[in-house]
Enzyme design. Structure first.
Site, PDB file in Angstrom:
ATOM      1  N   LYS A  99       4.367   1.943   8.939  1.00  0.00           N
ATOM      2  CA  LYS A  99       3.147   2.650   9.315  1.00  0.00           C
ATOM      3  C   LYS A  99       1.927   1.709   9.352  1.00  0.00           C
ATOM      4  CE  LYS A  99       1.246   6.946   8.906  1.00  0.00           C
ATOM      5  NZ  LYS A  99       1.734   8.267   8.697  1.00  0.00           N
TER       6      LYS A  99
ATOM      7  N   THR B  89      -7.289  11.895   9.102  1.00  0.00           N
ATOM      8  CA  THR B  89      -5.956  12.100   9.690  1.00  0.00           C
ATOM      9  C   THR B  89      -6.036  13.015  10.912  1.00  0.00           C
ATOM     10  OG1 THR B  89      -5.024  11.760   7.512  1.00  0.00           O
ATOM     11  CG2 THR B  89      -3.575  12.720   9.150  1.00  0.00           C
TER      12      THR B  89
ATOM     13  N   SER C 192      -8.032   4.664   4.314  1.00  0.00           N
ATOM     14  CA  SER C 192      -7.743   4.114   2.980  1.00  0.00           C
ATOM     15  C   SER C 192      -8.025   2.608   2.977  1.00  0.00           C
ATOM     16  CB  SER C 192      -6.256   4.278   2.630  1.00  0.00           C
ATOM     17  OG  SER C 192      -6.000   5.539   2.124  1.00  0.00           O
TER      18      SER C 192
ATOM     19  N   LYS D  47       0.865  -1.188   0.000  1.00  0.00           N
ATOM     20  CA  LYS D  47       0.000   0.000   0.000  1.00  0.00           C
ATOM     21  C   LYS D  47       0.891   1.224   0.000  1.00  0.00           C
ATOM     22  CE  LYS D  47      -4.073   1.870   0.489  1.00  0.00           C
ATOM     23  NZ  LYS D  47      -3.760   2.686  -0.706  1.00  0.00           N
TER      24      LYS D  47
ATOM     25  N   LYS E 137       5.441   2.237  -2.727  1.00  0.00           N
ATOM     26  CA  LYS E 137       5.419   3.658  -3.105  1.00  0.00           C
ATOM     27  C   LYS E 137       5.741   3.772  -4.582  1.00  0.00           C
ATOM     28  CE  LYS E 137       4.508   7.444  -1.069  1.00  0.00           C
ATOM     29  NZ  LYS E 137       3.511   7.569  -0.003  1.00  0.00           N
TER      30      LYS E 137
ATOM     31  N   ASN F 293      -5.776  20.414   5.665  1.00  0.00           N
ATOM     32  CA  ASN F 293      -6.632  19.281   6.005  1.00  0.00           C
ATOM     33  C   ASN F 293      -6.369  18.801   7.438  1.00  0.00           C
ATOM     34  OD1 ASN F 293      -6.871  16.251   6.321  1.00  0.00           O
ATOM     35  ND2 ASN F 293      -8.173  16.555   4.550  1.00  0.00           N
TER      36      ASN F 293
HETATM   37  P1  NAD Z   1      -2.551  20.792   3.294  1.00  0.00           P
HETATM   38  O1  NAD Z   1      -1.880  21.171   2.036  1.00  0.00           O
HETATM   39  O2  NAD Z   1      -4.015  20.584   3.341  1.00  0.00           O
HETATM   40  O3  NAD Z   1      -2.201  21.876   4.446  1.00  0.00           O
HETATM   41  C1  NAD Z   1      -0.907  22.300   4.736  1.00  0.00           C
HETATM   42  C2  NAD Z   1      -1.034  23.507   5.649  1.00  0.00           C
HETATM   43  O4  NAD Z   1       0.255  23.894   6.103  1.00  0.00           O
HETATM   44  C3  NAD Z   1      -1.617  24.736   4.956  1.00  0.00           C
HETATM   45  O5  NAD Z   1      -2.452  25.417   5.882  1.00  0.00           O
HETATM   46  C4  NAD Z   1      -0.382  25.570   4.639  1.00  0.00           C
HETATM   47  O6  NAD Z   1      -0.668  26.959   4.511  1.00  0.00           O
HETATM   48  C5  NAD Z   1       0.416  25.278   5.869  1.00  0.00           C
HETATM   49  N1  NAD Z   1       1.846  25.556   5.756  1.00  0.00           N
HETATM   50  C6  NAD Z   1       2.691  25.291   4.731  1.00  0.00           C
HETATM   51  N2  NAD Z   1       3.920  25.689   5.049  1.00  0.00           N
HETATM   52  C7  NAD Z   1       3.845  26.189   6.303  1.00  0.00           C
HETATM   53  C8  NAD Z   1       4.792  26.758   7.182  1.00  0.00           C
HETATM   54  N3  NAD Z   1       6.068  26.863   6.844  1.00  0.00           N
HETATM   55  N4  NAD Z   1       4.360  27.163   8.411  1.00  0.00           N
HETATM   56  C9  NAD Z   1       3.066  27.055   8.775  1.00  0.00           C
HETATM   57  N5  NAD Z   1       2.135  26.529   7.989  1.00  0.00           N
HETATM   58  C10 NAD Z   1       2.532  26.114   6.759  1.00  0.00           C
HETATM   59  O7  NAD Z   1      -1.768  19.493   3.773  1.00  0.00           O
HETATM   60  P2  NAD Z   1      -2.256  18.384   4.792  1.00  0.00           P
HETATM   61  O8  NAD Z   1      -2.925  17.302   4.034  1.00  0.00           O
HETATM   62  O9  NAD Z   1      -2.953  19.001   5.937  1.00  0.00           O
HETATM   63  O10 NAD Z   1      -0.854  17.786   5.267  1.00  0.00           O
HETATM   64  C11 NAD Z   1      -0.085  18.394   6.277  1.00  0.00           C
HETATM   65  C12 NAD Z   1       0.991  17.425   6.731  1.00  0.00           C
HETATM   66  O11 NAD Z   1       0.369  16.227   7.188  1.00  0.00           O
HETATM   67  C13 NAD Z   1       1.977  16.968   5.642  1.00  0.00           C
HETATM   68  O12 NAD Z   1       3.223  16.709   6.271  1.00  0.00           O
HETATM   69  C14 NAD Z   1       1.379  15.656   5.171  1.00  0.00           C
HETATM   70  O13 NAD Z   1       2.347  14.808   4.590  1.00  0.00           O
HETATM   71  C15 NAD Z   1       0.889  15.109   6.478  1.00  0.00           C
HETATM   72  N6  NAD Z   1      -0.137  14.081   6.351  1.00  0.00           N
HETATM   73  C16 NAD Z   1      -1.320  14.349   5.708  1.00  0.00           C
HETATM   74  C17 NAD Z   1      -2.275  13.353   5.629  1.00  0.00           C
HETATM   75  C18 NAD Z   1      -3.626  13.626   5.039  1.00  0.00           C
HETATM   76  O14 NAD Z   1      -4.486  12.782   5.167  1.00  0.00           O
HETATM   77  N7  NAD Z   1      -3.861  14.779   4.441  1.00  0.00           N
HETATM   78  C19 NAD Z   1      -2.027  12.078   6.152  1.00  0.00           C
HETATM   79  C20 NAD Z   1      -0.831  11.844   6.812  1.00  0.00           C
HETATM   80  C21 NAD Z   1       0.105  12.853   6.887  1.00  0.00           C
END
Ligand code: NAD
Length: 425
Positions: free
Chosen positions: A102, A198, A359, A78, A114, A229
């Site tokens: 994970k 998440t 997922s 996955k 991946k 998100n």
């Molecule tokens: P997203 O793009 O929805 O949101 C990212 C947020 O971070 C935005 O609000 C952006 O403005 C902000 N941001 C970017 N750079 C920044 C900085 N330097 N300082 C402060 N804020 C900043 O992304 P997401 O899906 O919320 O993912 C965020 C993190 O979580 C990533 O590391 C991602 O890999 C991880 N993650 C996401 C999921 C998921 O389901 N979306 C699952 C596991 C891990």
């Protein structure tokens, strides 16, 4: 704010080494035999293909596509597909192994995989991206499969690309097979509850950790970096459970309010303001957004980008608990200082595993030919995350190690035991 399957973007120089550093520590504590260590260190399969694509100009351009299956001992592989100009084999190998750990931490029956395609989707038309995605899928027809390897979105891809993958795969097999990929649009068999999954996992693991640390949620303060998100859902759900969210931030800056930020208002403001908090009046803007990490709060949730807690600022962090919503927010060197300071850090492979868990539910529902309610999805993923937290906490007590290494120990132990029982080598 598309769903992205969990994946770290840690040490950009050599992600494989960064992952191996933590793997090695855990393997040592666990007393892993050299034989099993060597098996788990190496990916089971690495496939590299050339994908010719007719560009809008009429010229044919050839792209490189990679898929790595690190392990399929626990079940089908996955892992997401990354479209990026600099994606390379070492990175994909690290990300695939990371998916193995994970999935094992949250005890879902998947191995780790991946994929990556070296391209710049920002400079390509929708038609070019579609032809590339279909070309990649055709080249990987023997690799992908609901019982073999199940891709998902990652950087540069989203539900739209997953729909093309599902369609191309289904055409080749002569029947609709939606379980071949997750992260699909809802109408094609995506799962309810996935958007918040998440952030929800962050909330569940944060509350479990607070219970261990005897922090009362109704008297606790929290700062959240990132309001996409993960960050906005985590903020909302933690606020609903009594925490006072005193600071939030996004790329526009950090906003602080000692009396607590109204998260519903902040979300509504962001949604009406092209997705950004720029100009938000529910808190004072901090001069340096990185100061959010150093606020005197009980709980800190980095939920934006990697490598924000480093040797440069870790000394000034005052939170009692860090819950890693983002992937790789803490550098390996800062790890040691966090531990010395007695801060509990719930590591990314546990704290943000709610996404991969749902997922998995998407795949289960596709295979059942049935759709669960959001309530059922949430209840089941909460239970999985809470159980995973308890297992990791127990391992941290048993081996006297921090939660991060304990999470690796739980994962490696599970994969190693399964490998040894299955035998045949
Ligand atoms: P997203 O793009 O929805 O949101 C990212 C947020 O971070 C935005 O609000 C952006 O403005 C902000 N941001 C970017 N750079 C920044 C900085 N330097 N300082 C402060 N804020 C900043 O992304 P997401 O899906 O919320 O993912 C965020 C993190 O979580 C990533 O590391 C991602 O890999 C991880 N993650 C996401 C999921 C998921 O389901 N979306 C699952 C596991 C891990």
């Amino acid at each position: 704010m598309a769903y992205i399957e969990p994946a770290p973007i840690k040490d950009k120089e050599n992600p494989l080494e960064s992952m191996m550093e933590r793997f090695n520590l855990a393997a040592e504590k666990l007393g892993l035999s050299d034989e099993v260590y060597n098996v788990l260190k190496n990916p089971a399969k690495q496939v590299i293909v050339s994908i010719p694509v007719t560009m809008d100009s009429g010229k044919i351009q050839v792209f490189e596509g990679i898929r790595v299956i690190h392990s399929n001992i626990l079940g089908p592989a996955k892992g997401g597909i990354r479209f990026a100009p600099d994606v390379h084999l070492d990175e994909v190998k690290a990300l695939a192994a990371w998916m193995t750990w994970k999935c094992a931490v949250v005890d879902i029956p998947y191995g780790g995989g991946k994929g990556g395609v070296r391209c710049n989707p920002r400079e390509m038309s929708a038609g070019e991206i579609e032809r590339l995605m279909r070309g990649y899928t055709k080249a990987m027809l023997d690799v992908f499969g609901p019982d073999k390897d199940i891709p998902a979105p990652d950087m540069g891809t989203g539900p739209r690309e997953m729909a093309w993958l599902m369609d191309e795969y289904s055409r080749a097999k002569g029947t609709t097979i939606n379980a071949v990929v997750t992260g699909k649009p809802l109408v094609l068999g995506g799962s309810l509850g996935r958007t918040e999954a998440t952030g929800r996992g962050v909330m569940v693991t944060a509350l479990a950790a607070m219970q261990k640390l005897k922090i009362n949620p109704f008297q606790a303060t929290c700062a959240v970096q990132g309001f996409g998100n993960v960050g906005s859902w985590a903020s909302q759900l933690l606020e609903e459970r009594g925490l006072k969210i005193v600071a939030i931030s996004d790329i526009s800056g950090a906003y602080h309010n000692e009396n607590g930020i109204n998260i519903q208002e902040a979300i509504a403001y962001r949604d009406s303001n092209k997705g950004t908090l720029e100009g938000f009046k529910g808190g004072d803007k901090l001069a340096d957004p990185m100061d959010l990490l150093e606020l005197d709060v009980d709980v800190l949730v980095p939920a934006a980008v990697e490598d924000v807690i480093t040797v440069k600022n870790v000394d000034r962090i005052k939170a009692k608990l860090i819950v890693e919503g983002a992937n790789g927010p803490t550098s390996a060197k800062a790890d040691a200082i966090i531990n010395e300071k007695g801060i509990m850090a719930v590591p990314d492979i546990l704290a943000n595993a709610g996404g991969v868990t749902v997922s998995y539910f998407e795949w289960v529902q596709n295979r059942l030919g049935y759709k669960w309610t959001a309530e059922r999805v949430n209840r089941r993923s909460d239970r999985i995350l809470k159980d995973a937290f308890d297992h990791v906490y127990e391992a941290s007590q048993k081996y006297n190690v921090p939660m991060r290494i304990a999470a690796y120990i739980v994962a490696i132990d599970k994969v190693a035991k399964t490998y040894t029982f299955r035998g045949g080598f």
